[in-house]
Design an enzyme around this catalytic site. Structure first.
Site, PDB file in Angstrom:
ATOM      1  N   ASP A 260      32.682 -75.012  38.420  1.00 33.69           N
ATOM      2  CA  ASP A 260      33.268 -73.672  38.358  1.00 33.69           C
ATOM      3  C   ASP A 260      34.474 -73.659  39.297  1.00 33.69           C
ATOM      4  OD1 ASP A 260      33.911 -71.015  38.263  1.00 33.69           O
ATOM      5  OD2 ASP A 260      31.926 -70.266  38.807  1.00 33.69           O
TER       6      ASP A 260
ATOM      7  N   ALA B  94      37.308 -71.381  40.472  1.00 28.92           N
ATOM      8  CA  ALA B  94      37.835 -70.017  40.470  1.00 28.92           C
ATOM      9  C   ALA B  94      38.937 -69.816  41.515  1.00 28.92           C
ATOM     10  CB  ALA B  94      36.710 -69.012  40.715  1.00 28.92           C
TER      11      ALA B  94
ATOM     12  N   LYS C 242      42.597 -65.364  40.534  1.00 27.85           N
ATOM     13  CA  LYS C 242      43.048 -65.417  41.925  1.00 27.85           C
ATOM     14  C   LYS C 242      44.383 -66.147  42.053  1.00 27.85           C
ATOM     15  CE  LYS C 242      38.723 -63.983  42.549  1.00 27.85           C
ATOM     16  NZ  LYS C 242      37.767 -64.183  41.589  1.00 27.85           N
TER      17      LYS C 242
ATOM     18  N   TRP D 224      27.810 -67.668  43.994  1.00 22.66           N
ATOM     19  CA  TRP D 224      28.376 -66.410  43.502  1.00 22.66           C
ATOM     20  C   TRP D 224      27.235 -65.587  42.902  1.00 22.66           C
ATOM     21  CZ3 TRP D 224      30.582 -65.613  38.089  1.00 22.66           C
ATOM     22  CH2 TRP D 224      31.251 -64.392  37.999  1.00 22.66           C
TER      23      TRP D 224
HETATM   24  C1  LMR Z   1      33.882 -62.221  43.966  1.00 20.03           C
HETATM   25  O1  LMR Z   1      33.037 -63.095  44.133  1.00 20.03           O
HETATM   26  O2  LMR Z   1      34.000 -61.250  44.740  1.00 20.03           O
HETATM   27  C2  LMR Z   1      34.854 -62.330  42.823  1.00 20.03           C
HETATM   28  O3  LMR Z   1      34.647 -63.517  42.124  1.00 20.03           O
HETATM   29  C3  LMR Z   1      34.876 -61.136  41.953  1.00 20.03           C
HETATM   30  C4  LMR Z   1      33.711 -61.039  41.021  1.00 20.03           C
HETATM   31  O4  LMR Z   1      33.919 -60.972  39.803  1.00 20.03           O
HETATM   32  O5  LMR Z   1      32.576 -61.013  41.483  1.00 20.03           O
END
Ligand code: LMR
Length: 394
Positions: A208, A210, A243, A127
């Site tokens: 993590d 998410a 999410k 990420w």
């Molecule tokens: C993403 O990776 O698009 C999401 O987790 C939103 C973000 O906060 O970056």
């Protein structure tokens, strides 16, 4: 005082969101930010959330402060959702945070408290906000190999070879499920091997989570985390309800730490102190929605049904795109996309090709070729695939 302050470069995901919103083309397609969309392109408020909110509106009689950790029911219901009883509650400390992002940041601050400047191993593709959050706490991110780009699968040998060099006092960041951005997850055997590696090296895992519920289902998606929690003395966890409860803008996250017996109270007080130093009390509304849903069998059933629908839709989109890419490119080069998990996959595109798709075709994706399957209706898979195949032909 601030006259020499340079404007920082805008976060790439946020920049893309803004560019998409400003694009006036009616047929534009948003495969950028990781947000779920239905067939009409909307991100709906989930039915169980609406019902829980109605109940809260009716019954809540105060908005006075709670503890620095937030609503106790949120913490216990989230512990059950994430850990499923894999470790006794006496070993678990947790605090609410404004979203999963703040949970990651608070865990990084926690690491920095005891090991300033510590190394956090991160998958080579991750990420885009992980690096900045780690750096903001004064820690050092060190990459480990993750994706075998040719096969669209896990570079198992590379990952375990790199992490073999991790040491006690270092941290290994792992995506609990639905790896962002590759869609490539660890199998139960890989998690077991990871547990053995962490046991051997003494490095501490930081999971993590998410996208719980978007891979194989709520329990299966937490299987790796639960394995590590049951096996190791310490596990760091950051989780998001953006999410799986669709609570994006309400900012609902949790920072949780599994510790050895007897260390829970000191850890809970430390996490509460970290909250006090940054935002004091976590936002309550979204967390209360989550605990209302998780604590009520009827609302929970409504939520599970909708989460199942969302997961099925993302999988349908994924398969539709994989098939359309095969038809449009006449090759199986991107076939692995069909088997990947969660919202994301990486298409083998250069940044210049990504820019061309955005400018010429109104197709928005991240600069590294990451696409959000949830952003694309299956009826548009052919359009996306044809444009991708064309840009790849050059
Ligand atoms: C993403 O990776 O698009 C999401 O987790 C939103 C973000 O906060 O970056």
């Amino acid at each position: 005082m601030f006259e020499t302050l340079p404007a920082p470069k805008l976060d790439g995901i946020i920049g893309l969101m803004q560019a998409f919103a400003a694009d006036t083309r009616a047929d534009k397609i948003d495969l950028g930010v990781g947000v779920y969309r239905d067939a009409q392109g909307r991100t709906p408020i989930m039915r169980a959330v609406k019902q829980a909110e109605a109940r809260i509106l009716e019954q809540q009689d105060s908005k006075s402060y709670l503890s620095l950790a937030g609503d106790a029911a949120f913490l216990t219901t989230m512990e059950a959702l994430l850990l499923g009883g894999a470790v006794p509650s006496a070993r678990v400390a947790a605090v609410g945070t404004p979203g999963g992002t703040a949970a990651v940041r608070q865990i990084c601050e926690l690491i920095a408290k005891v090991r300033p400047g510590a190394t956090v191993w991160v998958s080579a593709q991750t990420w885009p906000n992980h690096g900045p959050l780690i750096a903001a706490a004064g820690l050092k991110a060190r990459p480990y190999r993750y994706l075998d780009a040719e096969a669209g699968a896990l570079d198992r040998a590379g990952m375990f070879a790199d992490l073999g060099a991790a040491q006690a006092g270092e941290v290994v960041l792992l995506h609990g499920c639905c790896h962002n951005p590759t869609g490539v997850d660890l199998s139960p055997q890989d998690w077991a091997e990871m547990g053995a590696l962490l046991e051997r090296t003494g490095a501490v895992p930081f999971v993590d989570m998410a996208y719980q519920g978007f891979g194989d289902g709520l329990d299966a998606d937490a299987g790796g985390l639960r394995h590590l929690a049951a096996r190791l003395p310490e596990v760091l966890i950051a989780a998001s309800c953006s999410k799986n409860f669709g609570l994006y803008r309400d900012r609902v996250g949790i920072a949780m730490v599994v510790v050895p017996e007897g260390q829970r109270d000191a850890m809970a007080a430390t996490l509460a102190g970290l909250n006090r130093q940054s935002f004091a009390f976590p936002p309550d509304h979204g967390g209360r929605v989550v605990s209302t849903i998780l604590g009520d069998p009827m609302l929970r059933a409504v939520w599970l049904e909708e989460l199942d629908e969302m997961r099925a839709r993302v999988q349908t989109n994924r398969r539709a795109l994989a098939e359309a890419l095969r038809d449009a490119s006449g090759s199986d080069r991107m076939g692995a996309v069909a088997a990947q998990q969660g919202m994301f996959s990486i298409l083998p595109l250069s940044e210049a090709q990504v820019t061309k798709l955005r400018e010429d075709d109104g197709i928005y994706m991240l600069w590294d070729g990451r696409v959000n399957m949830a952003g694309m209706d299956p009826s548009r898979a052919g359009d996306v695939a044809r444009a991708v195949a064309e840009v790849m032909r050059g």
